[in-house]
Design a protein around this motif. Structure first.
Motif, PDB file in Angstrom:
ATOM      1  N   UNK A 243      96.473 -52.780  27.134  1.00 31.37           N
ATOM      2  CA  UNK A 243      95.503 -52.004  27.914  1.00 31.37           C
ATOM      3  C   UNK A 243      94.397 -52.896  28.461  1.00 31.37           C
ATOM      4  N   UNK A 244      93.912 -53.821  27.635  1.00 28.42           N
ATOM      5  CA  UNK A 244      92.827 -54.695  28.074  1.00 28.42           C
ATOM      6  C   UNK A 244      93.274 -55.618  29.201  1.00 28.42           C
ATOM      7  N   UNK A 245      94.517 -56.117  29.109  1.00 28.96           N
ATOM      8  CA  UNK A 245      95.014 -57.030  30.130  1.00 28.96           C
ATOM      9  C   UNK A 245      95.173 -56.361  31.483  1.00 28.96           C
ATOM     10  N   UNK A 246      95.558 -55.092  31.485  1.00 28.76           N
ATOM     11  CA  UNK A 246      95.941 -54.436  32.725  1.00 28.76           C
ATOM     12  C   UNK A 246      94.879 -53.500  33.293  1.00 28.76           C
ATOM     13  N   UNK A 247      93.943 -53.091  32.459  1.00 29.23           N
ATOM     14  CA  UNK A 247      92.915 -52.158  32.934  1.00 29.23           C
ATOM     15  C   UNK A 247      92.060 -52.784  34.028  1.00 29.23           C
ATOM     16  N   UNK A 248      91.812 -54.082  33.907  1.00 24.54           N
ATOM     17  CA  UNK A 248      90.987 -54.761  34.902  1.00 24.54           C
ATOM     18  C   UNK A 248      91.584 -54.640  36.300  1.00 24.54           C
ATOM     19  N   UNK A 249      92.910 -54.649  36.399  1.00 25.62           N
ATOM     20  CA  UNK A 249      93.553 -54.534  37.711  1.00 25.62           C
ATOM     21  C   UNK A 249      93.266 -53.170  38.340  1.00 25.62           C
ATOM     22  N   UNK A 250      93.317 -52.142  37.513  1.00 25.25           N
ATOM     23  CA  UNK A 250      93.047 -50.795  38.038  1.00 25.25           C
ATOM     24  C   UNK A 250      91.594 -50.677  38.477  1.00 25.25           C
ATOM     25  N   UNK A 251      90.672 -51.203  37.674  1.00 24.07           N
ATOM     26  CA  UNK A 251      89.256 -51.128  38.033  1.00 24.07           C
ATOM     27  C   UNK A 251      88.966 -51.913  39.311  1.00 24.07           C
ATOM     28  N   UNK A 252      89.601 -53.061  39.456  1.00 31.31           N
ATOM     29  CA  UNK A 252      89.411 -53.848  40.684  1.00 31.31           C
ATOM     30  C   UNK A 252      89.957 -53.097  41.888  1.00 31.31           C
ATOM     31  N   UNK A 253      91.098 -52.440  41.708  1.00 36.35           N
ATOM     32  CA  UNK A 253      91.671 -51.660  42.797  1.00 36.35           C
ATOM     33  C   UNK A 253      90.752 -50.505  43.166  1.00 36.35           C
ATOM     34  N   UNK A 254      90.198 -49.834  42.152  1.00 38.65           N
ATOM     35  CA  UNK A 254      89.298 -48.708  42.414  1.00 38.65           C
ATOM     36  C   UNK A 254      88.096 -49.160  43.243  1.00 38.65           C
ATOM     37  N   UNK A 255      87.535 -50.311  42.904  1.00 35.64           N
ATOM     38  CA  UNK A 255      86.374 -50.801  43.647  1.00 35.64           C
ATOM     39  C   UNK A 255      86.735 -51.117  45.098  1.00 35.64           C
TER      40      UNK A 255
END
Length: 828
Positions: free
Chosen positions: A598-610
């Motif tokens: 979760x920690x490795x991949x959550x950042x990708x989703x947050x970056x996409x959201x921004x």
């Protein structure tokens, strides 16, 4: 103290007289109160108590084998007992509503009625977690459901002390200069400590139920004042709670001791990342720890036991409040949340079970009392998994908590029925509730004695114990069924905590919460009144360049020509698919645990959201500028307003929330099944009070308050230039936002008929109601708590008429809980 083991055994066998008089501290009934037999059913008084300065009696009715339970029968029996009790009331002994318990002939289920409409259903074989807290409440003067202290004097005293604690905590924070950030960090600290207190009560912090208080006392014996407890105890504890056991440094483990891995709330907060040297004075923390100790004595942080938690969390998040935000100090009575559930969730479930409008006298509990395998299959396979519930003004999550508690109870009841029958499909579903720990997670270094099986989960006589199903119910509900939005980051953080503390409250072992569920993609911050629900792609992929001003704005927006909404969504879907595929691959590598994936991949989703947020904000800029013709009118201290085109920064100030992006699948499928809120109230306009609340650091530096701050141009010209510029910018933001509400077709019912686009006052609660309408699917139900006066205003006529014309419209006064308020329920 309640002997829960004995109480559960009596409940399971429906030995109710023994349950009340031997386990729950009730008295035997007065010998002058005799049984009665309305409708040929024997109603027997089994216990009584003096609660809230009034006597209450418990009655038992065991139905005969030939009696078919119906809503009408339940209502008639309850009315007959109430009528009989009225004849027993004297001038010296008042009585409250009786507790009437209807038991089926086989003693496999019972309906507990505390009023003509409020009830709780017990089914032999269901998990006992929720009934543990219910039995504790009944033993200590409470009722069937969590409530908050109704004594207004005690309530006011508790509120004043709590607010004093918050102020003292904020003023004792060092290393943060901005007052707004101080308020946020004070709220975060208090919320963290509330969760730690709940965890330590279970003995999960170094086996010490007084962990925080003990550590503070030990430090006080060795330190001479200063600001040490935060650095020497709390910060290391935060670090430990944020790390899996095998990743904690040895020195940290030696300092902190054995604690569970919680994650989320104890990760480095955005304020801790921005301010590297935060500290908090010991005196304020000592007062907070004293208050926590008092709450521990009544288990005040268990949301299944008490309704106080929601109020404390709401107050702790009220430091960040402004126009259009909840923070007006309103108190959300838990009974209001249950009323909303009754008229939305329960009603919708009944409607989908029957495929027809429901009878107003029948409650869902009445229907579940007669449940069979077919009804249970329909619920768990079709009705419940498909539900999607939204609160677009969630605040600290009070309404979402009500939905969560009710859904958990329904799943629990169904599990009891599954235990009683041998339906193959239901057994398969039940077997899927057992959660198996991941093989890569290490075993505890020091094995602990196994938890007694009677405490784990299932209330089933003579059978082997099983897993804690209630935890599985809750995780599925929180992950898939509940969604919330609020303009305040602090409120959203408190709402997440509010819901997650339900998991802690019912957990038997630390592993059941390690780590706590991540709700970052279910509960989100943003302005729910501004932003896209759906997008007309053709309109947004074209830029109209007619007229001089439109040409100017068109040139500014030229990059949008190659940035269609469909491309934004496609990019999101591709990234999500990538996220899901990588999650599966990492899951197959057993050396990578779930929290790491979760920690490795959550950042990708947050970056996409921004990235998507910026693109959607640009599309919104195009919509407001090109299609609605809105321009920025900058107020000047000297001369006329300065008009200019809107720019990207103007849109970003509004914090738009784009439902069509964040909840794309739900919106694409028609919308939410239930949209309910207790929205902020009042007129949408700039005020000095709101300005001071939004800019407290500036206001304090300039020594301005509501009485001394004058907003006329001559007065503004004489004060601090930064204050006057900030005030004008603040007020101008309201102007173009009001234009958006006045001109957008999404708010077509905010004006009087024939009024056109002229300026008029906008009621925030009516804006939210119309927003809820657009978010609701064609078969769903909406609900909102609103001021009665607001919907008597002529400007509400169009919206009110629209609601009344829906297939289902209910209007309830709630003076007993919230004077002057209406609860309105509608469908499309």
């Amino acid at each position: 103290m309640v002997d829960l083991a004995a109480a559960r055994a009596a409940l399971r066998s429906h030995s109710l007289s023994a349950l009340f008089t031997q386990s729950l501290n009730w008295s035997a009934p007065d010998t002058t109160v005799e049984p009665i037999s309305p409708l040929n059913q024997t109603c027997i008084p089994i216990a009584s108590r003096n609660a809230s300065r009034a006597w209450q009696r418990a009655w038992q009715i065991v139905l005969t084998e030939k009696t078919r339970f119906t809503s009408a029968l339940r209502s008639q029996l309850y009315s007959a007992i109430c009528a009989y009790e009225q004849t027993l009331t004297t001038t010296t002994a008042t009585s409250t509503a009786p507790l009437v318990i209807v038991v089926d002939a086989l003693k496999t289920r019972s309906l507990w009625c505390s009023s003509a409409s409020e009830s709780a259903l017990y089914v032999v074989g269901q998990p006992v977690a929720l009934w543990n807290t219910r039995l504790r409440r009944l033993a200590t003067g409470g009722g069937l459901y969590p409530s908050f202290n109704a004594d207004e004097s005690c309530f006011d005293e508790g509120r004043e002390r709590f607010e004093t604690l918050l102020v003292e905590l904020r003023e004792s924070i060092y290393g943060i200069e901005d007052i707004t950030h101080q308020q946020s960090y004070a709220a975060l600290t208090l919320q963290r400590l509330m969760l730690i207190q709940q965890i330590q009560q279970k003995g999960w912090l170094a086996n010490d139920v007084w962990y925080l208080q003990s550590r503070f006392g030990q430090q006080s014996q060795h330190e001479n004042g200063g600001t040490h407890f935060f650095e020497t105890c709390l910060q290391p504890l935060y670090q430990s709670l944020a790390l899996p056991k095998r990743e904690r440094p040895v020195a940290l483990q030696a300092t902190v001791g054995e604690v569970p891995f919680i994650g989320g709330l104890f990760y480095t907060h955005r304020l801790e990342a921005a301010y590297a040297r935060i500290s908090i004075g010991d005196a304020a923390l000592e007062d907070v720890l004293g208050w926590l100790s008092e709450q521990m004595s009544v288990d005040g942080f268990n949301p299944w036991l008490s309704g106080a938690l929601g109020y404390w969390l709401s107050r702790s998040a009220d430091g960040q409040r402004g126009n259009g935000r909840r923070g007006d100090g309103r108190r959300m009575n838990p009974a209001l949340g249950r009323a909303v559930c009754d008229h939305t969730l329960d009603a919708l479930i009944q409607q989908r079970l029957e495929h027809a409008p429901i009878a107003t006298s029948q409650t869902l509990n009445d229907q579940l009392f007669n449940a069979d395998a077919q009804l249970c299959r329909h619920l768990i396979q079709e009705v419940l998994p498909a539900l999607r519930i939204l609160d677009p003004a969630c605040g600290s999550g009070e309404l979402l908590v009500a939905f969560h508690q009710r859904l958990t109870e329904i799943f629990s009841i169904i599990t009891g029925y599954i235990q009683q029958n041998q339906d193959a499909q239901l057994k398969i579903w039940r077997s899927g509730l057992v959660e198996t720990p991941e093989p890569e997670m290490p075993a505890p270094e020091t094995p602990k004695p196994e938890t007694p099986k009677a405490e784990i989960s299932e209330d089933k006589s003579g059978a082997e114990p099983t897993e804690n199903f209630v935890q599985t119910f809750q995780k599925r509900i929180l992950s898939n069924l509940l969604y919330g939005v609020d303009s305040s980051d602090d409120a959203v953080e408190s709402a997440r905590l509010h819901l997650l503390m339900h998991l802690v409250g019912t957990a038997i072992e630390p592993r059941e919460i390690e780590p706590l569920l991540d709700l970052d993609f279910n509960l989100l911050a943003g302005n729910a009144l501004v932003g896209f629900i759906t997008v007309d792609e053709e309109r947004f992929d074209q830029i109209n360049r007619t007229g001089h001003e439109r040409i100017l704005q068109g040139n500014l927006l030229q990059p949008l020509a190659a940035d269609s909404y469909q491309m934004v969504l496609s990019e999101k879907n591709i990234t999500l698919e990538h996220y899901q595929s990588r999650t599966v691959l990492l899951g197959q590598a057993h050396n990578v645990p779930s929290y790491a994936r979760a920690a490795l991949l959550k950042e990708e989703i947050l970056a996409l959201d921004q990235k998507a947020q910026k693109k959607l904000d640009r599309l919104l800029l195009n919509y407001m500028s090109q299609q609605l013709g809105i321009r920025y009118r900058g107020t000047q201290l000297v001369g006329k307003p300065c008009h200019r085109p809107l720019i990207q920064q103007d849109i970003e100030k509004l914090q738009p929330f784009h439902f069509g992006y964040h909840f794309h699948t739900i919106v694409k499928n028609g919308g939410f099944d239930i949209v309910a809120c207790y929205p902020p109230q009042g007129t949408f306009h700039s005020t000095v009070a709101d300005f001071i609340q939004q800019f407290p650091t500036l206001s304090q530096r300039a020594s301005i308050n509501e009485k001394t701050f004058r907003t006329s141009k001559p007065a503004l010209a004489k004060i601090d230039s930064q204050v006057s510029a900030t005030w004008l910018s603040y007020r101008d933001q309201f102007a173009y936002t009001a234009d958006y509400f006045q001109r957008s077709e999404l708010y077509a019912h905010q004006r009087l008929a024939g009024e056109g686009r002229g300026r008029s006052q906008l009621a925030i609660e009516r804006l939210f109601v119309e927003r809820c309408l657009h978010l609701l699917n064609s078969e769903g139900l909406g609900a909102a708590m609103v001021p009665a006066a607001s919907f008597q205003d002529p400007k509400a006529a169009s919206l009110y008429s629209l609601l009344q014309s829906s297939k289902r419209f209910v209007e309830l006064t709630c003076d007993s809980h919230t004077p002057g308020q209406l609860l309105i329920i509608w469908s499309k």
